[in-house]
Write a protein that holds these residues in place. Structure first.
Motif, PDB file in Angstrom:
ATOM      1  N   MET A   1       0.855  -1.185   0.000  1.00 35.85           N
ATOM      2  CA  MET A   1       0.000   0.000   0.000  1.00 35.85           C
ATOM      3  C   MET A   1       0.889   1.232   0.000  1.00 35.85           C
ATOM      4  SD  MET A   1      -3.101  -1.015   2.622  1.00 35.85           S
ATOM      5  CE  MET A   1      -4.063   0.382   2.086  1.00 35.85           C
ATOM      6  N   SER A   2       0.672   2.114  -0.964  1.00 35.51           N
ATOM      7  CA  SER A   2       1.463   3.344  -1.035  1.00 35.51           C
ATOM      8  C   SER A   2       0.976   4.322   0.033  1.00 35.51           C
ATOM      9  CB  SER A   2       1.347   3.970  -2.423  1.00 35.51           C
ATOM     10  OG  SER A   2      -0.005   4.213  -2.762  1.00 35.51           O
ATOM     11  N   ASP A   3       1.868   5.202   0.475  1.00 38.79           N
ATOM     12  CA  ASP A   3       1.569   6.170   1.531  1.00 38.79           C
ATOM     13  C   ASP A   3       0.821   7.356   0.914  1.00 38.79           C
ATOM     14  OD1 ASP A   3       1.533   8.028   3.564  1.00 38.79           O
ATOM     15  OD2 ASP A   3       3.605   7.694   4.179  1.00 38.79           O
ATOM     16  N   GLN A   4      -0.456   7.468   1.240  1.00 35.60           N
ATOM     17  CA  GLN A   4      -1.277   8.547   0.669  1.00 35.60           C
ATOM     18  C   GLN A   4      -0.823   9.921   1.133  1.00 35.60           C
ATOM     19  OE1 GLN A   4      -3.583   7.870  -1.754  1.00 35.60           O
ATOM     20  NE2 GLN A   4      -2.681   5.826  -1.511  1.00 35.60           N
ATOM     21  N   ASN A   5      -0.191   9.977   2.299  1.00 34.85           N
ATOM     22  CA  ASN A   5       0.308  11.260   2.803  1.00 34.85           C
ATOM     23  C   ASN A   5       1.563  11.721   2.071  1.00 34.85           C
ATOM     24  OD1 ASN A   5      -1.725  11.452   4.784  1.00 34.85           O
ATOM     25  ND2 ASN A   5      -0.547  10.159   6.185  1.00 34.85           N
ATOM     26  N   ARG A   6       2.141  10.818   1.276  1.00 31.50           N
ATOM     27  CA  ARG A   6       3.352  11.158   0.523  1.00 31.50           C
ATOM     28  C   ARG A   6       3.139  10.989  -0.990  1.00 31.50           C
ATOM     29  NH1 ARG A   6       8.019   7.745   3.402  1.00 31.50           N
ATOM     30  NH2 ARG A   6       9.301   8.823   1.823  1.00 31.50           N
ATOM     31  N   GLY A   7       1.903  11.203  -1.394  1.00 30.66           N
ATOM     32  CA  GLY A   7       1.614  11.223  -2.836  1.00 30.66           C
ATOM     33  C   GLY A   7       1.019   9.974  -3.411  1.00 30.66           C
ATOM     34  N   GLY A   8       0.778   8.935  -2.582  1.00 26.65           N
ATOM     35  CA  GLY A   8       0.161   7.712  -3.081  1.00 26.65           C
ATOM     36  C   GLY A   8       1.025   7.013  -4.126  1.00 26.65           C
ATOM     37  N   ASP A   9       0.385   6.412  -5.122  1.00 20.93           N
ATOM     38  CA  ASP A   9       1.106   5.657  -6.154  1.00 20.93           C
ATOM     39  C   ASP A   9       2.036   6.557  -6.970  1.00 20.93           C
ATOM     40  OD1 ASP A   9      -0.474   3.669  -5.195  1.00 20.93           O
ATOM     41  OD2 ASP A   9      -1.489   3.202  -7.069  1.00 20.93           O
TER      42      ASP A   9
ATOM     43  N   GLU B   1      13.359   3.418   2.252  1.00 20.43           N
ATOM     44  CA  GLU B   1      13.073   4.828   1.978  1.00 20.43           C
ATOM     45  C   GLU B   1      11.748   5.038   1.257  1.00 20.43           C
ATOM     46  OE1 GLU B   1      17.683   6.390   1.330  1.00 20.43           O
ATOM     47  OE2 GLU B   1      16.247   6.378  -0.327  1.00 20.43           O
ATOM     48  N   LEU B   2      11.239   4.009   0.636  1.00 14.92           N
ATOM     49  CA  LEU B   2      10.051   4.157  -0.204  1.00 14.92           C
ATOM     50  C   LEU B   2       8.806   4.485   0.614  1.00 14.92           C
ATOM     51  CD1 LEU B   2      10.545   1.138  -2.642  1.00 14.92           C
ATOM     52  CD2 LEU B   2      11.084   3.545  -3.061  1.00 14.92           C
ATOM     53  N   PRO B   3       7.917   5.321   0.089  1.00 14.23           N
ATOM     54  CA  PRO B   3       6.636   5.609   0.751  1.00 14.23           C
ATOM     55  C   PRO B   3       5.660   4.457   0.541  1.00 14.23           C
ATOM     56  CG  PRO B   3       6.756   6.815  -1.312  1.00 14.23           C
ATOM     57  CD  PRO B   3       8.076   6.112  -1.148  1.00 14.23           C
ATOM     58  N   LEU B   4       5.989   3.326   1.168  1.00  8.61           N
ATOM     59  CA  LEU B   4       5.287   2.073   0.872  1.00  8.61           C
ATOM     60  C   LEU B   4       5.186   1.216   2.124  1.00  8.61           C
ATOM     61  CD1 LEU B   4       4.264   0.211  -1.555  1.00  8.61           C
ATOM     62  CD2 LEU B   4       6.558  -0.769  -1.503  1.00  8.61           C
ATOM     63  N   ALA B   5       3.971   0.736   2.411  1.00  7.75           N
ATOM     64  CA  ALA B   5       3.775  -0.238   3.481  1.00  7.75           C
ATOM     65  C   ALA B   5       3.955  -1.631   2.891  1.00  7.75           C
ATOM     66  CB  ALA B   5       2.370  -0.098   4.079  1.00  7.75           C
ATOM     67  N   MET B   6       4.864  -2.429   3.493  1.00  7.42           N
ATOM     68  CA  MET B   6       5.149  -3.742   2.933  1.00  7.42           C
ATOM     69  C   MET B   6       5.663  -4.676   4.019  1.00  7.42           C
ATOM     70  SD  MET B   6       8.835  -3.283   1.088  1.00  7.42           S
ATOM     71  CE  MET B   6      10.254  -2.724   2.035  1.00  7.42           C
ATOM     72  N   ASP B   7       5.526  -5.982   3.768  1.00  5.12           N
ATOM     73  CA  ASP B   7       6.086  -7.009   4.643  1.00  5.12           C
ATOM     74  C   ASP B   7       7.315  -7.648   4.027  1.00  5.12           C
ATOM     75  OD1 ASP B   7       3.998  -6.709   6.529  1.00  5.12           O
ATOM     76  OD2 ASP B   7       2.699  -7.965   5.297  1.00  5.12           O
ATOM     77  N   ASP B   8       7.389  -7.641   2.717  1.00 10.28           N
ATOM     78  CA  ASP B   8       8.449  -8.347   2.014  1.00 10.28           C
ATOM     79  C   ASP B   8       8.634  -7.708   0.649  1.00 10.28           C
ATOM     80  OD1 ASP B   8      10.400 -10.209   1.624  1.00 10.28           O
ATOM     81  OD2 ASP B   8       9.072 -11.931   1.383  1.00 10.28           O
ATOM     82  N   MET B   9       9.824  -7.873   0.075  1.00  9.35           N
ATOM     83  CA  MET B   9      10.092  -7.273  -1.235  1.00  9.35           C
ATOM     84  C   MET B   9      11.041  -8.180  -2.001  1.00  9.35           C
ATOM     85  SD  MET B   9      11.167  -3.335  -1.992  1.00  9.35           S
ATOM     86  CE  MET B   9      11.461  -2.698  -3.641  1.00  9.35           C
TER      87      MET B   9
END
Length: 305
Positions: free
Chosen positions: A144-152, A268-276
């Motif tokens: 999920m992208s961070d909507q407070n930092r511009g979303g997708d 650093e990414l504006p991204l909520a994640m568990d794994d990449m």
């Protein structure tokens, strides 16, 4: 519909006649995944896909007709000999209501179509003015992208900033619900959307979590990275960085992904994640840049700041 035709449809999908709707959906999901594999362009593959698509439609249409027949039976149980009259009244109001709805929809479609055409022309002009895409990336999984930092859009800009030597990255975020939880209507909708997106889009790089890697990794759409892991990437790799799997045609595991969850750039990414997990598509048009992307994320201490 002849029962022989229905029986053949189940056989085509490799299912017993008493298979549940969920089993039918899973079987067709495998067909979709396989259609995007390396062999999907062959004529035989296309023919097999179309045959299984018809089988899937046959089963679904049979289920819908069965539901309609069940509703008619319940109506007869309720109204008895007046069931026919009740059905005609229901059909009259349903038809009248349908005409009104269709008229409203026609107006909406006309207006929306005009607006969409104008927007499409403007979007085509905007895209034509942009520089060529250096690398196209698709996230598939519990992201999920961070909507407070511009979303997708903010995510795309942040990733582009990490590669100043490139002019443009194209980033698409496709949410796939995590497994092991109750599957509701919304989750099913997200899964079906993810299936459609994966079946139609052709990015250079997939970024996956553990769940989506298991879902996508066996379909033959990912590029084996065994040679790269022993070559250009070897100095940067740790043993727990390698993500292995096998397709339906493999007899042994191969390296299909590189885990970069602990990368400074990933954090650093504006991204909520568990794994990449970074993986390459088999027909990536920018394979060299895709490997450079992995190298940059594996380099210790690298930061865009």
């Amino acid at each position: 519909m002849a029962m022989d035709e229905l029986k053949k449809a189940y056989e085509t999908l490799g299912l017993p006649e008493n298979a549940s709707r969920e089993e039918v959906e899973k079987a067709f999901e495998r067909v979709l995944r396989k259609s995007r594999s390396k062999s999907a362009g062959a004529e035989s593959g296309e023919t097999e896909y179309e045959m299984k698509l018809r089988a899937y439609k046959t089963i679904v249409e049979h289920e819908e007709r069965s539901k309609i027949n069940e509703m008619s039976r319940k109506r007869y149980d309720k109204w008895g000999k007046f069931a026919g009259t009740a059905e005609k009244i229901d059909d009259f109001f349903r038809l009248y209501r349908t005409h009104v709805i269709i008229s409203v929809i026609a107006v909406i479609v006309l207006v929306a179509g005009t607006v969409a055409f104008i927007n499409h022309r403007e979007e085509q002009k905007r895209l034509a003015a942009l520089p060529p895409v250096d690398l196209s990336i698709m996230f598939v999984g519990n992201y999920m992208s961070d909507q407070n930092r511009g979303g997708d859009e903010g995510l795309e800009q942040a990733m582009t900033a990490q590669f100043p030597e490139w002019k443009r990255l194209e980033v698409l975020l496709t949410y796939l619900p995590p497994q092991g939880q109750g599957v509701g209507t919304t989750d099913i909708a997200y899964q079906q959307k993810a299936m459609a997106v994966v079946a139609t889009e052709t990015p250079d790089v997939y970024i996956l979590d553990e769940n989506s890697f298991k879902w996508l990794g066996g379909g033959g759409v990912l590029e084996p990275l065994d040679e790269e892991a022993e070559g250009v990437l070897k100095p940067l790799l740790k043993e727990d960085s390698l993500v292995k799997g096998r397709t339906e045609d493999d007899t042994e595991d191969h390296i299909y992904g590189i885990r970069v969850s602990d990368s400074a750039l990933a954090k650093e990414l504006p991204l909520a994640m568990d794994d990449m997990i970074v993986t390459l598509r088999i027909d990536s048009k920018n394979k060299d840049k895709a490997l450079h992307f992995i190298e940059r994320y594996l380099e210790p201490g690298v930061s865009a700041k």
